[in-house]
Design an enzyme around this catalytic site. Structure first.
Site, PDB file in Angstrom:
ATOM      1  CB  VAL A  65      -0.651  -0.308   1.159  1.00 58.62           C
ATOM      2  CG1 VAL A  65      -2.005  -0.827   1.099  1.00 58.62           C
ATOM      3  CG2 VAL A  65       0.277  -0.001   3.026  1.00 58.62           C
ATOM      4  CE1 TYR A 156      -1.571   1.538  15.145  1.00 55.61           C
ATOM      5  CE2 TYR A 156      -2.487   2.002  16.403  1.00 55.61           C
ATOM      6  CZ  TYR A 156      -2.629   1.800  15.233  1.00 55.61           C
ATOM      7  OH  TYR A 156      -3.928   0.490  15.313  1.00 55.61           O
ATOM      8  CB  THR A 193      -6.029  -7.881  15.706  1.00 56.90           C
ATOM      9  OG1 THR A 193      -5.217  -6.757  15.486  1.00 56.90           O
ATOM     10  CG2 THR A 193      -7.301  -7.283  15.483  1.00 56.90           C
TER      11      THR A 193
END
Length: 265
Positions: A65, A156, A193
């Site tokens: 990406v 982040y 996750t």
């Protein structure tokens, strides 16, 4: 009864695992044809195969990406494979934990490249094809870390905050163009996750001496999440499905927070 996104075509980045896989499977179950993209080819192919085995429509494509050329090719693949593009789930993302004093510039820039550049490129190249089809829904995956700060996650947080406001700006641009494209962000909290392994370690012997991820997230959720439990990819996929469907036709530039109340505290 027809599915909630019957006849639509979706592209889901980072679709080989975690939230991305949950979104791909949910959208396919509700009638969308799904192009799953990722760097984890074996896992991505397995997701697409599982969708097809369940009676859905899906294909997989290797996709970095951070590459504009790869985005041009991915959008073209959606058109050649399924004829159009109605839904874009910009889900691919990474998180690198650690003190801002210890984080390398390379690690900071890598998070920006995947989490911010990847979203920008997806939006830029998906909009023209969506406009050809009369509109669509773009769903950008931010985070609760895009709403509030978190120690050891400065990089982040910076990227996810950027996704939040980028989403609002593009939502207004599309609204002004009257092109039928809605753009919204989703803000997950503590979700089970694999991304947590790069944020806090894997829990393997010698790796920060912490418990395995599931137990660690259980403890974190019990202590910090008002509902007291962690979430699962399907919890996020349910919200993505709503934003992808015509049920949310009057929703754009919004933040869908799915975090068990974590951002309220």
């Amino acid at each position: 009864m027809a599915g909630r996104v019957e006849g639509k075509v979706a592209l889901v980045t980072g679709g080989a695992s975690g939230i991305g896989r949950g979104c791909a499977e949910k959208l396919a179950k509700e009638g969308a044809a799904v192009l799953v993209t990722d760097l984890q080819d074996a896992m991505g192919e397995e997701v697409a195969a599982a969708i097809r085995s369940a009676g859905g429509k899906a294909a997989y494509r290797h996709h970095d990406v951070t590459s504009e050329e790869a985005w041009i090719e991915a959008v073209a693949a959606a058109k050649s494979e399924f004829g159009r593009l109605d839904i874009l789930v910009n889900n691919a993302g990474i998180g690198i934990g650690g003190s801002v004093l210890d984080m390398t510039l390379a690690d900071f820039r890598r998070q920006v490249a995947v989490n911010v550049d990847g979203v920008f490129l997806g939006v830029k190249h998906a909009i023209p094809l969506m406009r050809q089809g009369g509109g669509g829904s773009i769903i950008n995956m931010s985070s609760v870390a895009g709403l509030k700060g978190a120690a050891i996650l400065a990089g982040y947080c910076a990227t996810k905050g950027a996704v939040r406001l980028f989403t609002k700006a593009v939502a207004l641009e599309c609204a002004n163009a009257k092109d039928g494209i809605r753009v919204n962000s989703v803000h997950p909290g503590i979700i089970e996750t694999p991304i947590w392994d790069t944020i806090v370690g894997t829990g393997e012997p010698g790796d920060n001496a912490r418990p395995p991820r599931p137990q660690m997230l259980d403890a974190m959720s019990l202590e910090g999440v008002p509902l007291g439990v962690k979430g699962y990819p399907e919890d996020i996929a349910n919200g993505v499905l709503w934003l992808a469907s015509d049920e949310s036709r009057y929703v754009t530039g919004a933040e869908l927070v799915i975090d068990g109340g974590l951002s309220v505290k």
